[in-house]
Scaffold this motif. Structure first.
Motif, PDB file in Angstrom:
ATOM      1  N   LEU A   1       0.836  -1.204   0.000  1.00  0.00           N
ATOM      2  CA  LEU A   1       0.000   0.000   0.000  1.00  0.00           C
ATOM      3  C   LEU A   1       0.873   1.256   0.000  1.00  0.00           C
ATOM      4  CD1 LEU A   1      -2.650  -1.170   2.628  1.00  0.00           C
ATOM      5  CD2 LEU A   1      -3.153  -0.613   0.244  1.00  0.00           C
ATOM      6  N   HIS A   2       1.887   1.266   0.839  1.00  0.00           N
ATOM      7  CA  HIS A   2       2.785   2.422   0.933  1.00  0.00           C
ATOM      8  C   HIS A   2       3.488   2.686  -0.398  1.00  0.00           C
ATOM      9  CE1 HIS A   2       5.513   5.308   2.722  1.00  0.00           C
ATOM     10  NE2 HIS A   2       6.551   4.605   2.279  1.00  0.00           N
ATOM     11  N   GLN A   3       3.959   1.621  -1.041  1.00  0.00           N
ATOM     12  CA  GLN A   3       4.663   1.771  -2.328  1.00  0.00           C
ATOM     13  C   GLN A   3       3.735   2.304  -3.420  1.00  0.00           C
ATOM     14  OE1 GLN A   3       6.368  -2.096  -3.050  1.00  0.00           O
ATOM     15  NE2 GLN A   3       7.794  -1.914  -1.317  1.00  0.00           N
ATOM     16  N   ASN A   4       2.434   2.140  -3.234  1.00  0.00           N
ATOM     17  CA  ASN A   4       1.464   2.661  -4.201  1.00  0.00           C
ATOM     18  C   ASN A   4       0.904   4.018  -3.783  1.00  0.00           C
ATOM     19  OD1 ASN A   4       0.536   0.622  -6.547  1.00  0.00           O
ATOM     20  ND2 ASN A   4       1.270  -0.544  -4.780  1.00  0.00           N
ATOM     21  N   GLY A   5       1.598   4.684  -2.879  1.00  0.00           N
ATOM     22  CA  GLY A   5       1.251   6.054  -2.519  1.00  0.00           C
ATOM     23  C   GLY A   5       0.117   6.203  -1.526  1.00  0.00           C
ATOM     24  N   VAL A   6      -0.263   5.121  -0.829  1.00  0.00           N
ATOM     25  CA  VAL A   6      -1.387   5.168   0.097  1.00  0.00           C
ATOM     26  C   VAL A   6      -0.902   5.565   1.491  1.00  0.00           C
ATOM     27  CG1 VAL A   6      -3.279   3.872   1.150  1.00  0.00           C
ATOM     28  CG2 VAL A   6      -2.603   3.394  -1.214  1.00  0.00           C
ATOM     29  N   GLU A   7      -1.525   6.594   2.077  1.00  0.00           N
ATOM     30  CA  GLU A   7      -1.266   6.968   3.462  1.00  0.00           C
ATOM     31  C   GLU A   7      -2.021   6.008   4.367  1.00  0.00           C
ATOM     32  OE1 GLU A   7      -1.612  11.090   4.737  1.00  0.00           O
ATOM     33  OE2 GLU A   7      -1.609  11.688   2.619  1.00  0.00           O
ATOM     34  N   ILE A   8      -1.333   5.495   5.386  1.00  0.00           N
ATOM     35  CA  ILE A   8      -1.932   4.484   6.255  1.00  0.00           C
ATOM     36  C   ILE A   8      -2.189   5.065   7.642  1.00  0.00           C
ATOM     37  CG2 ILE A   8      -1.541   2.259   7.389  1.00  0.00           C
ATOM     38  CD1 ILE A   8       0.201   1.534   4.907  1.00  0.00           C
ATOM     39  N   TYR A   9      -3.427   4.908   8.115  1.00  0.00           N
ATOM     40  CA  TYR A   9      -3.814   5.294   9.471  1.00  0.00           C
ATOM     41  C   TYR A   9      -4.180   4.008  10.203  1.00  0.00           C
ATOM     42  CZ  TYR A   9      -3.952  10.006   7.574  1.00  0.00           C
ATOM     43  OH  TYR A   9      -3.606  11.187   6.980  1.00  0.00           O
TER      44      TYR A   9
END
Length: 415
Positions: free
Chosen positions: A279-287
């Motif tokens: 997810l991070h590598q695809n530009g997604v901010e994680i909460y």
């Protein structure tokens, strides 16, 4: 009288004229609109650029600008959608039930148009075409009220519709656009019971909550999509990664995109880091909750508000749960009754989830991105209903009809 009243009255009068229009006449009008969209695409794109420029000046987010944006491809897709809509069966005039009484009285229940639909929506100018075309196909007139962020685009699109209808048997008054986008006109529409038979809001949770709370016109709730994915203990890693990324990143601004991922404890211990990194590598901010934040340094601490939030952006909230029951409880607490999915190889858990989650569409081993009128075979949709009465899920043609009883006698009277 003001604009809302006048245009509501015009739409009401047009709705009576539509009652006598044939399927062939309605389809011919849709075909003309399809052609006119292509002919007018330069004018539409020019108007749309004004909205985009204004949006940038007003610091609208990239996701909102994406919803507003019209280009040649999107306009062509609108035109193609109209052609597909023409191919679909006309749902008006279908005999649902026949009853013949002992006294010879014949009662026939048939589908009929609702009458006058009101549509209040944010940002998306494509809704102007979708809503108008669905209304006309089902013999309804419609009063459209878009947002100021897409005003020029909506004006251009309704001008295109009117130019096409002037060449058809369908009165152009059947499609009305409220040009004043102030809050006052929205409130007038909420209470236009004299002319509107139903009001459909399509947009964010704030808009929908306001309409449901304030409107005296009957409302069909649509749109808000705080959609969840639950990854169960037996979920296959490749499937979990693929569905998570598709649900979150393919088009994050739409209502069937993922907003929260719930992960079973044992699965997370084994595969969680791989999912977080993808997810991070695809530009997604994680909460995330405490476990997620401890595992992944890029994750931010999720607040209570995050579990309720429809981000409509490359953001996702992630929570670790003990199993299917906790996942169901979380979704039924924070969800918006739109679309929810489980990934599992355990059939019992899948059935428990599908029956226990309160949502219009529930998925086993598939992306929530499929909740869509086109994907369900309905053609264009007027929205995704998240309520239970009258219509639920993607609202195609059948959802825009009501019933009427036709009773035929030979002089019978009731004793």
């Amino acid at each position: 009288m003001g604009e809302v009243y006048q245009k509501g009255k015009l739409a009401k009068n047009a709705s009576y004229q539509l009652l006598n229009k044939t399927t062939e006449q309605k389809n011919a009008a849709l075909s003309l609109i399809s052609q006119q969209l292509i002919e007018d695409q330069d004018l539409i794109i020019k108007a749309n650029k004004i909205d985009l420029e204004n949006g940038k000046e007003n610091d609208l987010s990239l996701s909102v600008l994406d919803r507003i944006m019209l280009d040649e491809k999107r306009i062509n897709n609108m035109a193609l959608a109209l052609k597909e809509l023409i191919k679909l069966n006309d749902p008006v005039g279908v005999v649902v039930e026949k009853i013949e009484k002992e006294n010879g009285l014949k009662i026939i229940k048939k589908t009929v148009p609702i009458g006058v639909m009101g549509m209040i929506y944010e940002a998306r100018p494509n809704v102007t075409i979708d809503a108008a075309s669905l209304a006309l196909k089902t013999g309804n007139s419609i009063v459209l009220r878009g947002s100021s962020s897409a005003k020029q685009s909506n004006l251009a699109l309704v001008d295109t519709i009117h130019r096409a209808l002037e060449k058809s048997a369908i009165p152009k008054e059947a499609v009305q656009l409220i040009e004043d986008t102030s809050r006052e006109t929205a409130k007038e529409l909420f209470h236009l019971k004299e002319f509107l038979d139903v009001l459909i809001p399509r947009g964010g949770k704030g808009l929908i909550d306001t309409v449901v709370k304030e409107a005296t016109v009957p409302v069909i709730e649509t749109g808000a999509g705080n959609c969840h994915l639950f990854i169960d203990e037996t979920a296959e890693l490749k499937m979990a990664l693929t569905i998570s990324l598709n649900g979150k990143t393919q088009r994050p601004s739409v209502c069937n995109a993922l907003e929260t991922i719930l992960i079973e404890t044992k699965w997370f211990a084994q595969y969680g880091l791989a999912l977080l990194e993808a997810l991070h590598q695809n530009g997604v901010e994680i909460y995330g909750d405490d476990t997620v934040c401890t595992t992944f340094s890029f994750a931010k601490k999720a607040t209570e508000e995050d579990w309720y939030t429809e981000y409509s952006a490359l953001k996702v909230s992630i929570k670790i749960v003990d199993g299917v029951t906790e996942a169901i409880n979380h979704i039924n607490t924070y969800g918006t009754k739109h679309s929810e999915a489980i990934i599992t190889e355990n059939i019992e858990n899948a059935e428990t989830f599908l029956s226990g989650v309160d949502a219009a569409a529930v998925y086993h081993n598939a992306s929530t991105r499929f909740t869509d009128g086109f994907e369900f075979g309905y053609g264009a949709e007027i929205g995704i209903s998240t309520q239970k009465l009258h219509a639920r899920g993607p609202m195609g043609l059948n959802a825009l009809t009501s019933f009427k009883y036709f009773i035929y006698g030979e002089g019978q009277v009731r004793n």
